[in-house]
Design a protein around this motif. Sequence first.
Motif, PDB file in Angstrom:
ATOM      1  N   ALA A  43       4.021 -13.536 -30.540  1.00 26.14           N
ATOM      2  CA  ALA A  43       4.236 -12.141 -30.411  1.00 26.14           C
ATOM      3  C   ALA A  43       2.830 -11.716 -30.182  1.00 26.14           C
ATOM      4  N   ILE A  44       2.651 -10.765 -29.151  1.00 24.58           N
ATOM      5  CA  ILE A  44       1.377 -10.159 -28.768  1.00 24.58           C
ATOM      6  C   ILE A  44       1.506  -8.832 -29.923  1.00 24.58           C
ATOM      7  N   GLN A  45       0.665  -8.787 -30.913  1.00 24.70           N
ATOM      8  CA  GLN A  45       0.590  -7.488 -31.559  1.00 24.70           C
ATOM      9  C   GLN A  45      -0.366  -6.204 -31.254  1.00 24.70           C
ATOM     10  N   THR A  46      -1.318  -6.816 -30.580  1.00 21.46           N
ATOM     11  CA  THR A  46      -2.503  -5.783 -30.318  1.00 21.46           C
ATOM     12  C   THR A  46      -3.110  -6.359 -29.018  1.00 21.46           C
ATOM     13  N   ALA A  47      -3.667  -5.441 -28.342  1.00 22.34           N
ATOM     14  CA  ALA A  47      -4.503  -5.783 -27.169  1.00 22.34           C
ATOM     15  C   ALA A  47      -5.705  -4.908 -27.011  1.00 22.34           C
ATOM     16  N   ILE A  48      -6.659  -5.412 -26.743  1.00 23.89           N
ATOM     17  CA  ILE A  48      -8.041  -4.566 -26.803  1.00 23.89           C
ATOM     18  C   ILE A  48      -8.611  -4.837 -25.155  1.00 23.89           C
ATOM     19  N   PHE A  49      -9.088  -3.501 -24.812  1.00 24.15           N
ATOM     20  CA  PHE A  49      -9.634  -3.364 -23.643  1.00 24.15           C
ATOM     21  C   PHE A  49     -11.005  -2.699 -23.616  1.00 24.15           C
ATOM     22  N   ILE A  50     -12.057  -3.654 -23.263  1.00 22.80           N
ATOM     23  CA  ILE A  50     -13.424  -3.082 -23.587  1.00 22.80           C
ATOM     24  C   ILE A  50     -13.945  -2.651 -22.045  1.00 22.80           C
ATOM     25  N   ASP A  51     -14.285  -1.264 -21.864  1.00 22.95           N
ATOM     26  CA  ASP A  51     -14.613  -0.446 -20.761  1.00 22.95           C
ATOM     27  C   ASP A  51     -16.078  -0.482 -20.857  1.00 22.95           C
ATOM     28  N   LYS A  52     -16.835  -1.442 -20.323  1.00 19.77           N
ATOM     29  CA  LYS A  52     -18.262  -1.240 -20.186  1.00 19.77           C
ATOM     30  C   LYS A  52     -18.995  -0.289 -19.322  1.00 19.77           C
ATOM     31  N   ASP A  53     -18.145   0.122 -18.553  1.00 19.38           N
ATOM     32  CA  ASP A  53     -18.626   0.951 -17.428  1.00 19.38           C
ATOM     33  C   ASP A  53     -18.197   2.518 -17.645  1.00 19.38           C
ATOM     34  N   ASP A  54     -17.772   2.807 -18.784  1.00 15.20           N
ATOM     35  CA  ASP A  54     -17.598   4.124 -19.508  1.00 15.20           C
ATOM     36  C   ASP A  54     -16.688   4.891 -18.511  1.00 15.20           C
ATOM     37  N   GLU A  55     -15.572   4.166 -18.016  1.00  9.32           N
ATOM     38  CA  GLU A  55     -14.613   5.004 -16.761  1.00  9.32           C
ATOM     39  C   GLU A  55     -13.522   5.545 -17.742  1.00  9.32           C
ATOM     40  N   GLY A  56     -13.067   4.706 -18.666  1.00 15.51           N
ATOM     41  CA  GLY A  56     -11.780   5.638 -19.495  1.00 15.51           C
ATOM     42  C   GLY A  56     -10.516   5.887 -18.560  1.00 15.51           C
ATOM     43  N   ILE A  57     -10.428   4.945 -17.643  1.00 18.14           N
ATOM     44  CA  ILE A  57      -9.086   5.086 -16.694  1.00 18.14           C
ATOM     45  C   ILE A  57      -8.067   4.132 -17.045  1.00 18.14           C
ATOM     46  N   GLU A  58      -6.810   4.967 -17.267  1.00 14.79           N
ATOM     47  CA  GLU A  58      -5.626   3.940 -17.297  1.00 14.79           C
ATOM     48  C   GLU A  58      -5.687   2.663 -16.570  1.00 14.79           C
ATOM     49  N   THR A  59      -5.049   1.548 -17.392  1.00 11.98           N
ATOM     50  CA  THR A  59      -5.166   0.363 -16.762  1.00 11.98           C
ATOM     51  C   THR A  59      -4.126  -0.514 -17.445  1.00 11.98           C
ATOM     52  N   ASP A  60      -3.138  -1.037 -16.372  1.00 16.55           N
ATOM     53  CA  ASP A  60      -2.178  -1.928 -16.910  1.00 16.55           C
ATOM     54  C   ASP A  60      -2.823  -3.437 -16.861  1.00 16.55           C
ATOM     55  N   ILE A  61      -2.222  -4.226 -17.731  1.00 19.46           N
ATOM     56  CA  ILE A  61      -2.538  -5.734 -17.576  1.00 19.46           C
ATOM     57  C   ILE A  61      -1.084  -6.195 -17.586  1.00 19.46           C
ATOM     58  N   VAL A  62      -0.716  -6.957 -16.250  1.00 18.30           N
ATOM     59  CA  VAL A  62       0.752  -7.604 -16.012  1.00 18.30           C
ATOM     60  C   VAL A  62       0.722  -8.928 -16.389  1.00 18.30           C
ATOM     61  N   LEU A  63       1.458  -9.349 -17.486  1.00 11.45           N
ATOM     62  CA  LEU A  63       1.763 -10.968 -18.036  1.00 11.45           C
ATOM     63  C   LEU A  63       2.774 -11.459 -17.242  1.00 11.45           C
ATOM     64  N   PHE A  64       2.270 -12.815 -17.123  1.00 10.75           N
ATOM     65  CA  PHE A  64       3.308 -13.819 -16.409  1.00 10.75           C
ATOM     66  C   PHE A  64       3.250 -14.969 -17.300  1.00 10.75           C
ATOM     67  N   ASP A  65       4.190 -15.808 -17.596  1.00 11.73           N
ATOM     68  CA  ASP A  65       4.218 -17.091 -18.332  1.00 11.73           C
ATOM     69  C   ASP A  65       4.009 -18.243 -17.350  1.00 11.73           C
ATOM     70  N   ALA A  66       3.573 -18.004 -16.209  1.00 12.90           N
ATOM     71  CA  ALA A  66       3.435 -19.186 -15.312  1.00 12.90           C
ATOM     72  C   ALA A  66       2.562 -18.705 -14.144  1.00 12.90           C
ATOM     73  N   ASP A  67       1.869 -19.701 -13.373  1.00 10.93           N
ATOM     74  CA  ASP A  67       0.832 -19.020 -12.250  1.00 10.93           C
ATOM     75  C   ASP A  67       1.983 -18.229 -11.325  1.00 10.93           C
ATOM     76  N   PHE A  68       1.011 -17.216 -10.745  1.00 12.10           N
ATOM     77  CA  PHE A  68       1.844 -16.509  -9.607  1.00 12.10           C
ATOM     78  C   PHE A  68       0.920 -16.182  -8.369  1.00 12.10           C
ATOM     79  N   THR A  69       1.485 -15.773  -7.474  1.00 16.64           N
ATOM     80  CA  THR A  69       0.550 -15.276  -6.272  1.00 16.64           C
ATOM     81  C   THR A  69      -0.163 -13.786  -6.621  1.00 16.64           C
ATOM     82  N   ASP A  70      -1.374 -13.851  -6.897  1.00 15.67           N
ATOM     83  CA  ASP A  70      -1.860 -12.660  -7.115  1.00 15.67           C
ATOM     84  C   ASP A  70      -1.911 -11.814  -5.865  1.00 15.67           C
ATOM     85  N   THR A  71      -2.288 -10.560  -6.022  1.00 14.05           N
ATOM     86  CA  THR A  71      -2.521  -9.690  -5.099  1.00 14.05           C
ATOM     87  C   THR A  71      -4.233  -9.331  -4.859  1.00 14.05           C
TER      88      THR A  71
END
Length: 153
Positions: free
Chosen positions: A43-71
Amino acid sequence: VGVQRRIVRTVYATIPGIATGAAYATGDAFGTKFQLAVPKRGAIQTAIFIDKDDEGIETDIVLFDADFTDTADNAPFDISDGDLIKFVSTITFATFKNFASNQVSTAAALELDYVAPEGVLHMQAVTRGAPNIAAGNFPMIRLVIVSDESEED
């Protein structure tokens, strides 16, 4: 003897394939797909996003349990119907703490149960704004997982 739960912290993964100086639009794939080694179940409890470019823009991470065709990077994120059956969840990084020259976002209390038969979660980032990343300032993510698997599983 009861099941012993353990905390697993993945390595920090740099989101690959982000074009420097590119003008992204909301809903665009932000880099290319990548994966993180994880316990096969947990169970994923916490996720951390480090923004080294200082953007502060909302970002989603979409998770899959197997390989997928990316965009392709910087194109509207578009997953095929066939790949949707591999979908696990989405983690949204929306609130950022600004530390002068960089930012961090923590998604906590997620309780996202998953099964990853290959011992990896496959993922791709999607921007919800218009970042413009400078060379060398690529964002990174880490997952904190609770697993009842033994080290040998």
